[in-house]
Write a protein that holds these residues in place. Structure first.
Motif, mmCIF file in Angstrom:
data_model
loop_
_atom_site.group_PDB
_atom_site.id
_atom_site.type_symbol
_atom_site.label_atom_id
_atom_site.label_comp_id
_atom_site.label_asym_id
_atom_site.label_seq_id
_atom_site.Cartn_x
_atom_site.Cartn_y
_atom_site.Cartn_z
ATOM 1 N N MET A 171 -10.278 17.535 9.076
ATOM 2 C CA MET A 171 -11.001 16.826 10.123
ATOM 3 C C MET A 171 -10.656 15.335 10.124
ATOM 4 O O MET A 171 -10.549 14.721 11.183
ATOM 5 N N ALA A 172 -10.478 14.757 8.943
ATOM 6 C CA ALA A 172 -10.105 13.336 8.871
ATOM 7 C C ALA A 172 -8.778 13.091 9.576
ATOM 8 O O ALA A 172 -8.600 12.083 10.285
ATOM 9 N N LYS A 173 -7.845 14.026 9.426
ATOM 10 C CA LYS A 173 -6.552 13.896 10.101
ATOM 11 C C LYS A 173 -6.704 14.093 11.603
ATOM 12 O O LYS A 173 -6.070 13.386 12.396
ATOM 13 N N LEU A 174 -7.548 15.061 12.006
ATOM 14 C CA LEU A 174 -7.766 15.290 13.433
ATOM 15 C C LEU A 174 -8.419 14.077 14.101
ATOM 16 O O LEU A 174 -8.133 13.768 15.262
ATOM 17 N N TYR A 175 -9.318 13.415 13.363
ATOM 18 C CA TYR A 175 -9.946 12.199 13.885
ATOM 19 C C TYR A 175 -9.020 10.986 13.795
ATOM 20 O O TYR A 175 -9.392 9.889 14.213
ATOM 21 N N ASP A 176 -7.826 11.187 13.207
ATOM 22 C CA ASP A 176 -6.828 10.123 13.074
ATOM 23 C C ASP A 176 -7.361 8.946 12.258
ATOM 24 O O ASP A 176 -7.081 7.779 12.555
ATOM 25 N N LEU A 177 -8.122 9.267 11.207
ATOM 26 C CA LEU A 177 -8.572 8.212 10.301
ATOM 27 C C LEU A 177 -7.380 7.662 9.536
ATOM 28 O O LEU A 177 -6.499 8.420 9.118
ATOM 29 N N PRO A 178 -7.310 6.374 9.329
ATOM 30 C CA PRO A 178 -6.192 5.806 8.565
ATOM 31 C C PRO A 178 -6.096 6.441 7.180
ATOM 32 O O PRO A 178 -7.119 6.716 6.530
ATOM 33 N N ARG A 179 -4.881 6.678 6.725
ATOM 34 C CA ARG A 179 -4.667 7.340 5.443
ATOM 35 C C ARG A 179 -5.405 6.629 4.304
ATOM 36 O O ARG A 179 -5.950 7.263 3.401
ATOM 37 N N GLY A 180 -5.476 5.306 4.373
ATOM 38 C CA GLY A 180 -6.081 4.553 3.285
ATOM 39 C C GLY A 180 -7.588 4.707 3.155
ATOM 40 O O GLY A 180 -8.140 4.346 2.113
ATOM 41 N N VAL A 181 -8.260 5.211 4.191
ATOM 42 C CA VAL A 181 -9.724 5.339 4.122
ATOM 43 C C VAL A 181 -10.182 6.790 4.045
ATOM 44 O O VAL A 181 -11.379 7.052 3.881
ATOM 45 N N ARG A 182 -9.252 7.744 4.174
ATOM 46 C CA ARG A 182 -9.656 9.153 4.238
ATOM 47 C C ARG A 182 -10.409 9.604 2.991
ATOM 48 O O ARG A 182 -11.486 10.200 3.081
ATOM 49 N N ALA A 183 -9.854 9.314 1.817
ATOM 50 C CA ALA A 183 -10.474 9.792 0.583
ATOM 51 C C ALA A 183 -11.877 9.220 0.412
ATOM 52 O O ALA A 183 -12.822 9.942 0.036
ATOM 53 N N GLN A 184 -12.022 7.932 0.697
ATOM 54 C CA GLN A 184 -13.338 7.311 0.562
ATOM 55 C C GLN A 184 -14.343 7.917 1.533
ATOM 56 O O GLN A 184 -15.477 8.211 1.159
ATOM 57 N N ARG A 185 -13.934 8.115 2.794
ATOM 58 C CA ARG A 185 -14.842 8.701 3.787
ATOM 59 C C ARG A 185 -15.257 10.117 3.379
ATOM 60 O O ARG A 185 -16.415 10.508 3.541
ATOM 61 N N ILE A 186 -14.307 10.875 2.854
ATOM 62 C CA ILE A 186 -14.608 12.244 2.440
ATOM 63 C C ILE A 186 -15.595 12.242 1.275
ATOM 64 O O ILE A 186 -16.566 13.010 1.263
ATOM 65 N N GLU A 187 -15.356 11.381 0.300
ATOM 66 C CA GLU A 187 -16.269 11.309 -0.846
ATOM 67 C C GLU A 187 -17.664 10.887 -0.402
ATOM 68 O O GLU A 187 -18.674 11.425 -0.871
ATOM 69 N N GLU A 188 -17.733 9.931 0.521
ATOM 70 C CA GLU A 188 -19.032 9.484 1.030
ATOM 71 C C GLU A 188 -19.743 10.596 1.775
ATOM 72 O O GLU A 188 -20.961 10.781 1.635
ATOM 73 N N ALA A 189 -19.006 11.356 2.578
ATOM 74 C CA ALA A 189 -19.610 12.453 3.335
ATOM 75 C C ALA A 189 -20.104 13.545 2.405
ATOM 76 O O ALA A 189 -21.194 14.102 2.601
ATOM 77 N N LEU A 190 -19.342 13.874 1.393
ATOM 78 C CA LEU A 190 -19.761 14.884 0.419
ATOM 79 C C LEU A 190 -21.029 14.440 -0.312
ATOM 80 O O LEU A 190 -21.954 15.234 -0.508
ATOM 81 N N ALA A 191 -21.090 13.162 -0.684
ATOM 82 C CA ALA A 191 -22.267 12.647 -1.385
ATOM 83 C C ALA A 191 -23.487 12.652 -0.472
ATOM 84 O O ALA A 191 -24.590 13.042 -0.889
ATOM 85 N N LEU A 192 -23.306 12.240 0.780
ATOM 86 C CA LEU A 192 -24.417 12.186 1.717
ATOM 87 C C LEU A 192 -25.018 13.557 1.950
ATOM 88 O O LEU A 192 -26.239 13.709 2.057
#
Length: 269
Positions: A105-126
């Motif tokens: 989904m991060a790739k489909l939303y075209d999130l910059p490569r440098g922020v994908r891991a952080q966004r995913i970790e934040e979403a999992l924690a939330l």
């Protein structure tokens, strides 16, 4: 003096017809920013049709629908950038892990490569899924799957989030868990949430406002507490719902909707 921001959602005399059947009948509604609004109504009342129009999946027959001031027809691409959407149908891939689903989904939303891991970790924690991030989704419970789908829809930090029957088919404990995650999402990201539900306790618990539809028409709106008081000091939201939806429902496509709901409930169960 700066102009005030437009509502998160604005419907003006919205109409949607399917042949001779009017599924949405001149609905006008404004939902402010940061509000959780519940769209209530029996099957065939027009709830999912309105959500599909607002998410650019279905054009209106007439009238207008805007998300943060952007018209869903003329500015569909911009609307899609502003929103997140969790449909009734399952959207997570059971053969991938939770992390892999989020990465797709991060790739489909075209999130910059440098922020994908952080966004995913934040979403999992939330959503309370850190412990299950690397498990295949087919091992998840129903509540975990719904939480993952909500996480998927919020990776790009939407301004407006649409949840179509977010707890359908879940047991009471799983429903409570999803409720907690939706409340945390509102607090942490300050997004507007429009959800459809048949559960009055869910609307009471989550929603700042509700809008009740009957046969495609908007018949009542306001805070759950104000609507309850309008019927009497001890009235419940169930009684409010019954009071405003006593007519016989004119249901279009009820077979498909019932089949889809039961399919989702079976897989989440």
């Amino acid at each position: 003096m700066p102009m005030p921001a437009p509502p998160a959602i604005a419907l003006e005399q919205l109409v949607r017809r399917f042949g001779p059947v009017t599924a949405v009948d001149h609905v006008s509604l404004a939902i402010g920013r940061g509000v959780v609004c519940g769209l209530l109504g029996r099957n065939g009342a027009g709830k999912t049709t309105i959500v599909k129009i607002l998410t650019t999946l279905l054009p209106p027959t007439s009238g207008s629908a805007r998300v943060c001031g952007c018209d869903v027809l003329r500015s569909a691409t911009e609307v899609r950038r502003l929103i997140g959407y969790v449909p009734q149908a399952l959207s997570a891939d059971a053969e991938l892990t939770g992390y892999e689903n989020l990465l797709v989904m991060a790739k489909l939303y075209d999130l910059p490569r440098g922020v994908r891991a952080q966004r995913i970790e934040e979403a999992l924690a939330l959503m309370g899924l850190e412990h299950a991030a690397h498990r295949l989704v087919h091992t998840y419970s129903g509540g975990m799957i719904r939480s993952l789908e909500i996480a998927q829809s919020t990776l790009h930090r939407p301004t407006v989030l649409f949840l179509d029957e977010p707890t359908v088919g879940l047991d009471p404990l799983a429903r409570q868990t999803v409720w907690q995650h939706i409340a945390r999402l509102k607090e942490s990201q300050s997004c507007t949430i429009l959800l459809t539900t048949h559960y009055m306790d869910e609307a009471e618990h989550l929603c700042d406002e509700v809008a009740i539809l009957d046969q495609g028409r908007l018949v009542a709106s306001g805070s759950p507490q104000a609507l309850e008081r309008s019927l009497g000091p001890s009235a419940t939201l169930d009684e409010v719902f019954t009071h405003f939806t006593q007519g016989e429902a004119e249901v279009a496509g009820a077979y498909d909707e019932t089949s889809r709901t039961r399919h989702v409930a079976d897989r989440l169960g």
